[in-house]
Design an enzyme around this catalytic site. Structure first.
Site, PDB file in Angstrom:
ATOM      1  N   ARG A 202      24.015  37.835  42.345  1.00  0.00           N
ATOM      2  CA  ARG A 202      25.305  37.723  43.047  1.00  0.00           C
ATOM      3  C   ARG A 202      25.696  39.062  43.664  1.00  0.00           C
ATOM      4  NH1 ARG A 202      30.295  35.273  39.803  1.00  0.00           N
ATOM      5  NH2 ARG A 202      30.316  37.340  38.890  1.00  0.00           N
TER       6      ARG A 202
ATOM      7  N   LYS B 239      32.164  39.110  45.883  1.00  0.00           N
ATOM      8  CA  LYS B 239      32.949  39.821  44.865  1.00  0.00           C
ATOM      9  C   LYS B 239      33.186  41.245  45.363  1.00  0.00           C
ATOM     10  CE  LYS B 239      33.101  39.863  39.814  1.00  0.00           C
ATOM     11  NZ  LYS B 239      34.454  39.381  39.641  1.00  0.00           N
TER      12      LYS B 239
ATOM     13  N   GLU C 202      41.109  28.502  42.334  1.00  0.00           N
ATOM     14  CA  GLU C 202      40.715  29.208  41.110  1.00  0.00           C
ATOM     15  C   GLU C 202      41.896  30.016  40.602  1.00  0.00           C
ATOM     16  OE1 GLU C 202      37.549  32.026  41.880  1.00  0.00           O
ATOM     17  OE2 GLU C 202      38.369  32.514  43.847  1.00  0.00           O
TER      18      GLU C 202
HETATM   19  N1  PXG Z   1      37.065  33.862  40.103  1.00  0.00           N
HETATM   20  C1  PXG Z   1      37.388  35.134  40.392  1.00  0.00           C
HETATM   21  C2  PXG Z   1      38.264  35.407  41.555  1.00  0.00           C
HETATM   22  C3  PXG Z   1      36.902  36.187  39.596  1.00  0.00           C
HETATM   23  O1  PXG Z   1      37.210  37.449  39.911  1.00  0.00           O
HETATM   24  C4  PXG Z   1      35.766  34.535  38.221  1.00  0.00           C
HETATM   25  C5  PXG Z   1      36.271  33.558  39.059  1.00  0.00           C
HETATM   26  C6  PXG Z   1      34.825  34.137  37.127  1.00  0.00           C
HETATM   27  O2  PXG Z   1      33.510  34.505  37.472  1.00  0.00           O
HETATM   28  P1  PXG Z   1      32.436  34.865  36.349  1.00  0.00           P
HETATM   29  O3  PXG Z   1      31.211  35.152  37.108  1.00  0.00           O
HETATM   30  O4  PXG Z   1      32.955  36.078  35.611  1.00  0.00           O
HETATM   31  O5  PXG Z   1      32.326  33.700  35.475  1.00  0.00           O
HETATM   32  C7  PXG Z   1      36.107  35.889  38.473  1.00  0.00           C
HETATM   33  C8  PXG Z   1      35.644  36.954  37.535  1.00  0.00           C
HETATM   34  C9  PXG Z   1      37.979  40.605  34.103  1.00  0.00           C
HETATM   35  C10 PXG Z   1      37.619  40.482  35.514  1.00  0.00           C
HETATM   36  O6  PXG Z   1      37.992  41.761  33.604  1.00  0.00           O
HETATM   37  C11 PXG Z   1      36.914  39.384  35.992  1.00  0.00           C
HETATM   38  C12 PXG Z   1      36.629  39.290  37.337  1.00  0.00           C
HETATM   39  C13 PXG Z   1      37.081  40.289  38.148  1.00  0.00           C
HETATM   40  C14 PXG Z   1      37.779  41.352  37.650  1.00  0.00           C
HETATM   41  C15 PXG Z   1      38.046  41.482  36.332  1.00  0.00           C
HETATM   42  O7  PXG Z   1      38.259  39.573  33.500  1.00  0.00           O
HETATM   43  N2  PXG Z   1      35.942  38.277  37.952  1.00  0.00           N
END
Ligand code: PXG
Length: 301
Positions: A55, A154, A187
Site C-alpha cells: 500500500r 494514505k 469510513e
Molecule cells: N481509514 C482511514 C482513513 C485510516 O486512516 C483506516 C481506515 C484503517 O486502515 P488499516 O490499514 O489500519 O486497517 C485508517 C488507518 C492510528 C492511525 O494511530 C491510523 C491511521 C492513520 C493514522 C493514525 O490509529 N489509519
C-alpha cells in the site's frame, strides 16, 4: 516509556529520539506532501508487513514519489528498527515525504525524499470500548471525492480527518463516521466501517472513497472463512441506525464494536454475536501471522 531508548530511523540511520529531526523545508511539513503507514507488531512479528508495504508503494506511485529503497530494503529497515527498539508489541509509523525543497509547491525542487520509521509503544482505546461498544456520531465535514484527493492514498494530508476528529472532540467522542459528498457512509477518521444485517457483513466499496484498510481486508477474509457472507455495498446512515451490529476496523483499534450512532441504539446496544466472534478470530489470527523481528522466518497463517 520515558527511560526507554527510542531509536528512530531517518534516511538509513538509527538516531536517538532527541536527534530525530527533519528540515523545516521538507515538503512533508510545508505541504503534507508525502505518504505514510501505521503497522502493528504482535509478539515480535510485524503484522501484514507485505500488505502495508504494498500500500505504501501504491500511495507513492499515485503521487509520483519515488521511494529511494526497494521494498525488500524497506522491509529490512522496518525489521531492524523494531529490533533496535526492543519492543515485541508496538506500533510502527513509516513516513516517506517528498523531502526538503524550497518554499514553492514544486516537487521537482525536492531532490531527496525523507524516509522515517518510528517504533512506539501502542496506545489503545480504553478496554471499556471493546466490552461495551463505542458511541459514534456522523460529522459535518465530508470525506473528499476520489477525483479530488483520493482517500485510497494514505497521504500526509490528514487535515480532512483531523477536522472530523475535532468534531468528535467537541462531542466528547473518540471516533466519528464520515460521509462522502453524496451522503454515502464511507469510513471513520482512522477506521473502516462494517454493518451486520441479517447475518451478512456489509462494508462500503473502495470506489466510494475510502482507505482500503489492511484490517478491513483481514476481517473480510476471516469472515468468509468463518462462513459469513461479505458484500461491499454503499449504505446510508439509515442503514447504520437499523443494522443489527456495527463495528470499526483499523490497525490501532483492531475491531471495535459500536453501541450507538447519532443517539440511535445499534441492535441490542451491546457488542453483537458476530462482532464478538470475529473479534476473537482476529485476536487469534493476529498472534499467528507476521514477519519475525528476531529470526528470518516469515509466518503466513
Ligand atoms: N481509514 C482511514 C482513513 C485510516 O486512516 C483506516 C481506515 C484503517 O486502515 P488499516 O490499514 O489500519 O486497517 C485508517 C488507518 C492510528 C492511525 O494511530 C491510523 C491511521 C492513520 C493514522 C493514525 O490509529 N489509519
Amino acid at each position: 516509556m520515558a527511560d526507554r531508548v527510542t531509536k528512530v530511523y531517518i534516511n538509513g540511520r538509527l538516531v536517538d529520539r532527541a536527534e530525530a529531526t527533519v528540515s523545516v523545508f521538507d515538503h512533508g511539513f510545508l505541504y503534507g506532501d508525502g505518504i505514510f503507514e501505521g503497522i502493528r507488531v504482535y509478539g515480535g512479528r510485524v503484522f501484514k508487513l507485505k500488505e502495508h508495504l504494498d500500500r505504501l508503494y501504491q500511495s507513492a506511485k499515485a503521487i509520483l514519489l519515488s521511494i529511494p529503497l526497494t521494498p525488500t530494503a524497506m522491509e529490512q529497515a522496518v525489521v531492524d528498527t523494531v529490533r533496535a527498539n526492543g519492543l515485541d508489541n508496538a506500533y510502527i509509523r513509516l513516513v516517506v515525504s517528498r523531502g526538503p525543497g524550497d518554499l514553492g509547491l514544486d516537487p521537482l525542487r525536492c531532490s531527496q525524499p525523507t524516509v522515517i520509521i518510528i517504533v512506539e509503544e501502542i496506545s489503545l482505546y480504553p478496554q471499556d470500548v471493546y466490552l461495551n461498544g463505542l458511541e459514534l456520531a456522523s460529522v459535518v465535514v465530508r470525506r473528499p471525492a476520489p477525483d479530488a484527493l483520493n482517500p485510497a492514498m494514505k497521504t500526509l494530508n490528514y487535515l480532512n480527518n483531523i477536522l472530523a476528529k475535532i468534531e468528535a472532540n467537541q462531542r466528547g467522542l473518540v471516533e466519528v463516521l464520515m460521509l462522502n459528498h453524496e451522503g454515502w457512509v464511507v469510513e471513520a477518521t482512522a477506521d473502516n466501517v462494517f454493518l451486520v444485517k441479517a447475518g451478512e457483513l456489509l462494508t462500503p466499496p473502495t470506489y466510494v472513497g475510502i482507505l482500503n484498510g489492511i484490517t478491513r481486508q483481514v476481517v473480510m477474509v476471516l469472515a468468509e472463512a468463518a462462513g459469513y457472507r461479505v458484500r461491499e455495498v454503499n449504505f446510508t446512515l439509515f442503514d447504520v441506525y437499523n443494522a443489527d451490529e456495527v463495528f470499526l476496523t483499523g490497525t490501532a483499534a483492531e475491531m471495535v464494536p459500536v453501541a450507538r450512532c447519532d443517539g440511535r441504539v445499534i441492535g441490542s446496544g451491546r457488542p453483537g454475536r458476530i462482532t464478538k466472534d470475529l473479534m476473537e478470530r482476529f485476536r487469534v489470527y493476529a498472534k499467528s501471522e507476521g514477519v519475525s523481528v528476531h529470526g528470518s522466518e516469515t509466518i503466513q497463517a
